[in-house]
Motif scaffolding. Structure first.
Motif, PDB file in Angstrom:
ATOM      1  N   MET A 102       0.860  -1.169   0.000  1.00 31.18           N
ATOM      2  CA  MET A 102       0.000   0.000   0.000  1.00 31.18           C
ATOM      3  C   MET A 102       0.908   1.236   0.000  1.00 31.18           C
ATOM      4  SD  MET A 102      -2.865   1.204   2.888  1.00 31.18           S
ATOM      5  CE  MET A 102      -3.806  -0.287   2.777  1.00 31.18           C
ATOM      6  N   ALA A 132      -2.369   4.677   2.275  1.00 26.29           N
ATOM      7  CA  ALA A 132      -2.428   4.449   3.719  1.00 26.29           C
ATOM      8  C   ALA A 132      -3.064   5.633   4.441  1.00 26.29           C
ATOM      9  CB  ALA A 132      -1.027   4.170   4.272  1.00 26.29           C
ATOM     10  N   PHE A 170      -6.772   5.598   3.587  1.00 28.73           N
ATOM     11  CA  PHE A 170      -7.416   4.517   4.338  1.00 28.73           C
ATOM     12  C   PHE A 170      -7.558   4.885   5.814  1.00 28.73           C
ATOM     13  CE2 PHE A 170      -6.728   0.172   6.380  1.00 28.73           C
ATOM     14  CZ  PHE A 170      -8.072  -0.178   6.332  1.00 28.73           C
ATOM     15  N   THR A 195     -11.198   5.302   7.423  1.00 28.82           N
ATOM     16  CA  THR A 195     -11.577   4.408   8.518  1.00 28.82           C
ATOM     17  C   THR A 195     -11.873   5.201   9.787  1.00 28.82           C
ATOM     18  OG1 THR A 195     -10.305   2.597   7.564  1.00 28.82           O
ATOM     19  CG2 THR A 195     -10.790   2.455   9.921  1.00 28.82           C
ATOM     20  N   PHE A 240      -9.839  -7.408   9.638  1.00 27.40           N
ATOM     21  CA  PHE A 240      -8.593  -7.094   8.952  1.00 27.40           C
ATOM     22  C   PHE A 240      -7.503  -8.101   9.284  1.00 27.40           C
ATOM     23  CE2 PHE A 240     -10.713  -2.955   8.443  1.00 27.40           C
ATOM     24  CZ  PHE A 240     -10.642  -2.878   7.060  1.00 27.40           C
ATOM     25  N   THR A 255     -12.245  -8.881   2.885  1.00 26.40           N
ATOM     26  CA  THR A 255     -12.613  -7.810   1.969  1.00 26.40           C
ATOM     27  C   THR A 255     -14.123  -7.606   2.046  1.00 26.40           C
ATOM     28  OG1 THR A 255     -12.962  -9.286   0.092  1.00 26.40           O
ATOM     29  CG2 THR A 255     -10.714  -8.432   0.401  1.00 26.40           C
ATOM     30  N   CYS A 270     -15.214   0.223   5.732  1.00 28.28           N
ATOM     31  CA  CYS A 270     -13.775   0.493   5.830  1.00 28.28           C
ATOM     32  C   CYS A 270     -12.997  -0.250   4.743  1.00 28.28           C
ATOM     33  CB  CYS A 270     -13.255   0.121   7.214  1.00 28.28           C
ATOM     34  SG  CYS A 270     -13.908   1.175   8.525  1.00 28.28           S
ATOM     35  N   ALA A 271     -13.369  -1.497   4.484  1.00 31.63           N
ATOM     36  CA  ALA A 271     -12.678  -2.282   3.450  1.00 31.63           C
ATOM     37  C   ALA A 271     -12.913  -1.692   2.068  1.00 31.63           C
ATOM     38  CB  ALA A 271     -13.146  -3.735   3.500  1.00 31.63           C
ATOM     39  N   GLN A 321     -10.520   1.070   1.778  1.00 30.18           N
ATOM     40  CA  GLN A 321      -9.169   0.549   1.580  1.00 30.18           C
ATOM     41  C   GLN A 321      -8.954   0.175   0.108  1.00 30.18           C
ATOM     42  OE1 GLN A 321      -8.321  -3.333   3.250  1.00 30.18           O
ATOM     43  NE2 GLN A 321      -6.176  -2.775   3.580  1.00 30.18           N
TER      44      GLN A 321
END
Length: 171
Positions: free
Chosen positions: A1, A6, A9, A13, A45, A50, A153-154, A157
């Motif tokens: 990532m 990052a 994300f 999140t 996680f 996913t 959240c996924a 990401q």
């Protein structure tokens, strides 16, 4: 990532955890245990899950709540439940759970053993009694709400990783 992914994300999140926590605290049926959502995030996680895994995890989480009640029931069985501080009920309940879900339900939505264990552990962590239906329902709803948060959240990401791909080994 990549670093940009990052950061995206992390901000994504953090924002959604704050929103879900705020909403959670306004729903009396949840029983006021918002930290359950964060346990779900850790398992989610940690499993490398996913968005597409969310339905399986929801079914499996409900199995965990059920098995928590089975363990509590086994603990009420006189000497069997009391000897060695619950040693035998946990031995039997855990063995049945693992054999069933790993050996027989591995191709079903009830296959995610880590979240099943989380459901059992949360039953005990929330000090839910055997057939304490209001609290069992609160735990079940809290886990489902937490797993919806996991999906949100996924998704962020995946979006961040697509929008800000890593270039070679540069992070």
């Amino acid at each position: 990532m990549s670093k940009k992914a990052a950061v995206f994300f992390a901000l994504w999140t953090s924002f959604w955890c704050s929103v879900f926590n705020y909403v959670y605290m306004m729903i009396p049926a949840m029983k006021g245990h918002p930290w359950i959502m964060f346990i779900c995030l850790a398992v989610f996680f940690g499993m490398g899950s996913t968005v597409k895994d969310v339905p399986v995890l929801m079914v499996s989480a409900m199995c965990g709540v059920f098995w928590g009640q089975v363990d509590l029931f086994l603990m009420t069985l006189g000497a069997f439940g009391a000897i060695l501080g619950g040693f035998f009920p946990i031995l039997v309940g855990t063995a049945i759970t693992m054999i069933l879900h790993i050996s027989y339900l591995y191709n079903t939505p009830a296959r995610a053993v880590p979240i099943i264990f989380a459901g059992v552990a949360l039953t005990f962590a929330c000090q839910i009694g055997f057939l304490d239906w209001a609290n069992v329902l609160g735990l079940a709803l809290s886990m489902l709400f937490g797993l919806i948060l996991c999906g949100v959240c996924a998704w962020g990401q995946a979006f961040g990783m697509k929008k800000y791909p890593a270039e070679g080994n540069a992070q």
